[in-house]
Design a protein around this motif. Structure first.
Motif, PDB file in Angstrom:
ATOM      1  N   GLU A  25       0.816  -1.138   0.063  1.00  0.00           N
ATOM      2  CA  GLU A  25       0.205   0.053  -0.026  1.00  0.00           C
ATOM      3  C   GLU A  25       0.902   1.280   0.059  1.00  0.00           C
ATOM      4  OE1 GLU A  25      -3.558   1.566   2.830  1.00  0.00           O
ATOM      5  OE2 GLU A  25      -3.581  -0.353   2.335  1.00  0.00           O
ATOM      6  N   TYR A  26       0.369   2.266  -0.937  1.00  0.00           N
ATOM      7  CA  TYR A  26       1.101   3.569  -0.803  1.00  0.00           C
ATOM      8  C   TYR A  26       0.883   4.122   0.533  1.00  0.00           C
ATOM      9  CZ  TYR A  26       1.493   2.865  -5.644  1.00  0.00           C
ATOM     10  OH  TYR A  26       1.528   2.410  -7.067  1.00  0.00           O
ATOM     11  N   ILE A  27       1.900   4.960   0.836  1.00  0.00           N
ATOM     12  CA  ILE A  27       1.812   5.891   2.250  1.00  0.00           C
ATOM     13  C   ILE A  27       1.970   7.218   1.704  1.00  0.00           C
ATOM     14  CG2 ILE A  27       3.984   5.261   2.706  1.00  0.00           C
ATOM     15  CD1 ILE A  27       3.270   5.407   5.618  1.00  0.00           C
ATOM     16  N   SER A  28       1.109   8.133   2.494  1.00  0.00           N
ATOM     17  CA  SER A  28       1.262   9.717   2.350  1.00  0.00           C
ATOM     18  C   SER A  28       2.623  10.097   3.016  1.00  0.00           C
ATOM     19  CB  SER A  28       0.131  10.269   2.730  1.00  0.00           C
ATOM     20  OG  SER A  28       0.008  10.188   3.903  1.00  0.00           O
ATOM     21  N   LEU A  29       3.130  11.351   2.693  1.00  0.00           N
ATOM     22  CA  LEU A  29       4.182  11.691   3.652  1.00  0.00           C
ATOM     23  C   LEU A  29       3.648  12.175   4.695  1.00  0.00           C
ATOM     24  CD1 LEU A  29       7.189  12.703   3.023  1.00  0.00           C
ATOM     25  CD2 LEU A  29       6.556  14.622   2.277  1.00  0.00           C
ATOM     26  N   ARG A  30       2.697  12.736   5.091  1.00  0.00           N
ATOM     27  CA  ARG A  30       2.024  12.941   6.363  1.00  0.00           C
ATOM     28  C   ARG A  30       2.117  11.666   7.261  1.00  0.00           C
ATOM     29  NH1 ARG A  30      -3.184  16.310   6.647  1.00  0.00           N
ATOM     30  NH2 ARG A  30      -1.760  17.769   5.737  1.00  0.00           N
ATOM     31  N   LYS A  31       1.640  10.523   6.608  1.00  0.00           N
ATOM     32  CA  LYS A  31       1.588   9.268   7.322  1.00  0.00           C
ATOM     33  C   LYS A  31       3.084   9.008   7.852  1.00  0.00           C
ATOM     34  CE  LYS A  31      -2.852   7.369   6.097  1.00  0.00           C
ATOM     35  NZ  LYS A  31      -3.427   6.414   5.315  1.00  0.00           N
ATOM     36  N   LEU A  32       3.875   9.020   6.993  1.00  0.00           N
ATOM     37  CA  LEU A  32       5.262   8.690   6.974  1.00  0.00           C
ATOM     38  C   LEU A  32       5.986   9.592   8.216  1.00  0.00           C
ATOM     39  CD1 LEU A  32       7.477   6.635   6.004  1.00  0.00           C
ATOM     40  CD2 LEU A  32       8.024   8.352   4.321  1.00  0.00           C
ATOM     41  N   PHE A  33       5.491  10.807   8.140  1.00  0.00           N
ATOM     42  CA  PHE A  33       6.152  11.681   9.419  1.00  0.00           C
ATOM     43  C   PHE A  33       5.523  11.245  10.680  1.00  0.00           C
ATOM     44  CE2 PHE A  33       6.548  15.277   6.071  1.00  0.00           C
ATOM     45  CZ  PHE A  33       7.886  15.171   6.322  1.00  0.00           C
ATOM     46  N   LEU A  34       4.197  10.875  10.689  1.00  0.00           N
ATOM     47  CA  LEU A  34       3.611  10.393  11.855  1.00  0.00           C
ATOM     48  C   LEU A  34       4.176   9.077  12.252  1.00  0.00           C
ATOM     49  CD1 LEU A  34       1.487  10.631  13.959  1.00  0.00           C
ATOM     50  CD2 LEU A  34      -0.149   9.202  12.428  1.00  0.00           C
ATOM     51  N   ILE A  35       4.369   8.196  11.494  1.00  0.00           N
ATOM     52  CA  ILE A  35       5.031   6.902  11.842  1.00  0.00           C
ATOM     53  C   ILE A  35       6.665   7.280  12.528  1.00  0.00           C
ATOM     54  CG2 ILE A  35       6.228   4.846  10.924  1.00  0.00           C
ATOM     55  CD1 ILE A  35       3.471   4.503   9.087  1.00  0.00           C
ATOM     56  N   ALA A  36       7.346   8.097  11.539  1.00  0.00           N
ATOM     57  CA  ALA A  36       8.778   8.464  11.886  1.00  0.00           C
ATOM     58  C   ALA A  36       8.414   9.035  13.621  1.00  0.00           C
ATOM     59  CB  ALA A  36       9.361   9.218  11.123  1.00  0.00           C
ATOM     60  N   ASP A  37       7.751  10.279  13.563  1.00  0.00           N
ATOM     61  CA  ASP A  37       7.650  10.824  14.980  1.00  0.00           C
ATOM     62  C   ASP A  37       7.272   9.692  16.075  1.00  0.00           C
ATOM     63  OD1 ASP A  37       8.114  13.145  13.676  1.00  0.00           O
ATOM     64  OD2 ASP A  37       6.500  13.777  13.817  1.00  0.00           O
ATOM     65  N   THR A  38       6.545   9.006  15.836  1.00  0.00           N
ATOM     66  CA  THR A  38       6.023   7.971  16.918  1.00  0.00           C
ATOM     67  C   THR A  38       7.063   6.926  17.208  1.00  0.00           C
ATOM     68  OG1 THR A  38       3.862   8.228  16.040  1.00  0.00           O
ATOM     69  CG2 THR A  38       4.083   6.331  17.610  1.00  0.00           C
ATOM     70  N   LEU A  39       7.642   6.521  16.432  1.00  0.00           N
ATOM     71  CA  LEU A  39       8.868   5.537  16.600  1.00  0.00           C
ATOM     72  C   LEU A  39      10.045   6.189  16.987  1.00  0.00           C
ATOM     73  CD1 LEU A  39       8.207   3.049  13.323  1.00  0.00           C
ATOM     74  CD2 LEU A  39       7.758   2.414  15.855  1.00  0.00           C
ATOM     75  N   GLU A  40      10.100   7.506  16.919  1.00  0.00           N
ATOM     76  CA  GLU A  40      11.281   8.264  17.324  1.00  0.00           C
ATOM     77  C   GLU A  40      12.534   8.088  16.590  1.00  0.00           C
ATOM     78  OE1 GLU A  40      10.859   7.348  21.758  1.00  0.00           O
ATOM     79  OE2 GLU A  40      10.268   9.196  22.092  1.00  0.00           O
ATOM     80  N   VAL A  41      12.235   7.986  15.243  1.00  0.00           N
ATOM     81  CA  VAL A  41      13.176   7.604  14.324  1.00  0.00           C
ATOM     82  C   VAL A  41      13.229   9.137  13.229  1.00  0.00           C
ATOM     83  CG1 VAL A  41      13.344   5.227  14.769  1.00  0.00           C
ATOM     84  CG2 VAL A  41      12.085   6.128  12.908  1.00  0.00           C
ATOM     85  N   SER A  42      14.376   9.279  12.455  1.00  0.00           N
ATOM     86  CA  SER A  42      14.295  10.152  11.465  1.00  0.00           C
ATOM     87  C   SER A  42      13.454   9.481  10.220  1.00  0.00           C
ATOM     88  CB  SER A  42      15.754  10.584  11.274  1.00  0.00           C
ATOM     89  OG  SER A  42      16.513   9.645  10.596  1.00  0.00           O
ATOM     90  N   LEU A  43      13.044  10.511   9.696  1.00  0.00           N
ATOM     91  CA  LEU A  43      12.758  10.080   8.217  1.00  0.00           C
ATOM     92  C   LEU A  43      13.662   9.268   7.274  1.00  0.00           C
ATOM     93  CD1 LEU A  43      10.027  10.106   6.553  1.00  0.00           C
ATOM     94  CD2 LEU A  43      10.674  12.348   5.759  1.00  0.00           C
ATOM     95  N   LYS A  44      14.881   9.922   7.430  1.00  0.00           N
ATOM     96  CA  LYS A  44      16.111   9.230   6.616  1.00  0.00           C
ATOM     97  C   LYS A  44      16.234   8.022   7.314  1.00  0.00           C
ATOM     98  CE  LYS A  44      21.101  10.337   5.992  1.00  0.00           C
ATOM     99  NZ  LYS A  44      22.022  10.952   6.204  1.00  0.00           N
ATOM    100  N   ASP A  45      15.945   7.405   8.290  1.00  0.00           N
ATOM    101  CA  ASP A  45      16.305   6.132   8.807  1.00  0.00           C
ATOM    102  C   ASP A  45      15.028   5.317   8.065  1.00  0.00           C
ATOM    103  OD1 ASP A  45      18.176   6.434  10.616  1.00  0.00           O
ATOM    104  OD2 ASP A  45      17.296   6.961  12.228  1.00  0.00           O
ATOM    105  N   LEU A  46      13.954   5.793   7.872  1.00  0.00           N
ATOM    106  CA  LEU A  46      12.896   4.659   7.379  1.00  0.00           C
ATOM    107  C   LEU A  46      13.163   4.618   5.933  1.00  0.00           C
ATOM    108  CD1 LEU A  46       9.538   6.169   8.987  1.00  0.00           C
ATOM    109  CD2 LEU A  46      10.934   4.148   9.640  1.00  0.00           C
ATOM    110  N   ILE A  47      13.793   5.762   5.273  1.00  0.00           N
ATOM    111  CA  ILE A  47      13.609   5.570   3.978  1.00  0.00           C
ATOM    112  C   ILE A  47      15.145   5.399   3.310  1.00  0.00           C
ATOM    113  CG2 ILE A  47      11.873   7.324   3.337  1.00  0.00           C
ATOM    114  CD1 ILE A  47      13.975   9.268   2.712  1.00  0.00           C
ATOM    115  N   ASN A  48      15.961   4.653   4.172  1.00  0.00           N
ATOM    116  CA  ASN A  48      17.308   4.117   4.030  1.00  0.00           C
ATOM    117  C   ASN A  48      17.136   3.011   3.307  1.00  0.00           C
ATOM    118  OD1 ASN A  48      19.832   3.531   3.848  1.00  0.00           O
ATOM    119  ND2 ASN A  48      20.238   3.450   6.119  1.00  0.00           N
ATOM    120  N   PHE A  49      17.364   2.831   1.886  1.00  0.00           N
ATOM    121  CA  PHE A  49      17.011   1.812   1.261  1.00  0.00           C
ATOM    122  C   PHE A  49      18.426   0.925   0.865  1.00  0.00           C
ATOM    123  CE2 PHE A  49      13.502   4.411  -0.472  1.00  0.00           C
ATOM    124  CZ  PHE A  49      12.786   3.909   0.616  1.00  0.00           C
ATOM    125  N   ASP A  50      19.584   1.281   1.654  1.00  0.00           N
ATOM    126  CA  ASP A  50      20.795   0.754   1.334  1.00  0.00           C
ATOM    127  C   ASP A  50      20.945  -0.738   1.758  1.00  0.00           C
ATOM    128  OD1 ASP A  50      21.829   2.692  -0.188  1.00  0.00           O
ATOM    129  OD2 ASP A  50      22.576   3.687   1.644  1.00  0.00           O
TER     130      ASP A  50
END
Length: 74
Positions: free
Chosen positions: A49-74
């Motif tokens: 499922e696609y995810i909006s940027l707003r939801k992605l920010f919410l997930i990152a904030d709730t998990l207390e991680v940076s957005l960069k950590d979530l989108i690290n695809f290496d």
């Protein structure tokens, strides 16, 4: 191109799941915290499922991680 995009969605979902588990949260617990259904969260975590940027920010904030950590695809 489609396969590359889908693999990015799957990797994003894997990262979300990894950080959720590091916080020792079940899908049910985490979905309640972010006001998603458990089914919706499961689809995000599996890259179905696609995810909006707003939801992605919410997930990152709730998990207390940076957005960069979530989108690290290496």
């Amino acid at each position: 191109m489609q396969n590359k995009f889908m693999s990015r969605l799957e990797k994003l979902g894997q990262n979300i799941k990894k950080y959720r588990k590091m916080k020792k949260l079940s899908q049910n617990e985490f979905s309640e915290m972010i006001n998603f259904s458990r089914e919706h969260l499961a689809c995000i975590e599996t890259g179905k499922e696609y995810i909006s940027l707003r939801k992605l920010f919410l997930i990152a904030d709730t998990l207390e991680v940076s957005l960069k950590d979530l989108i690290n695809f290496d």
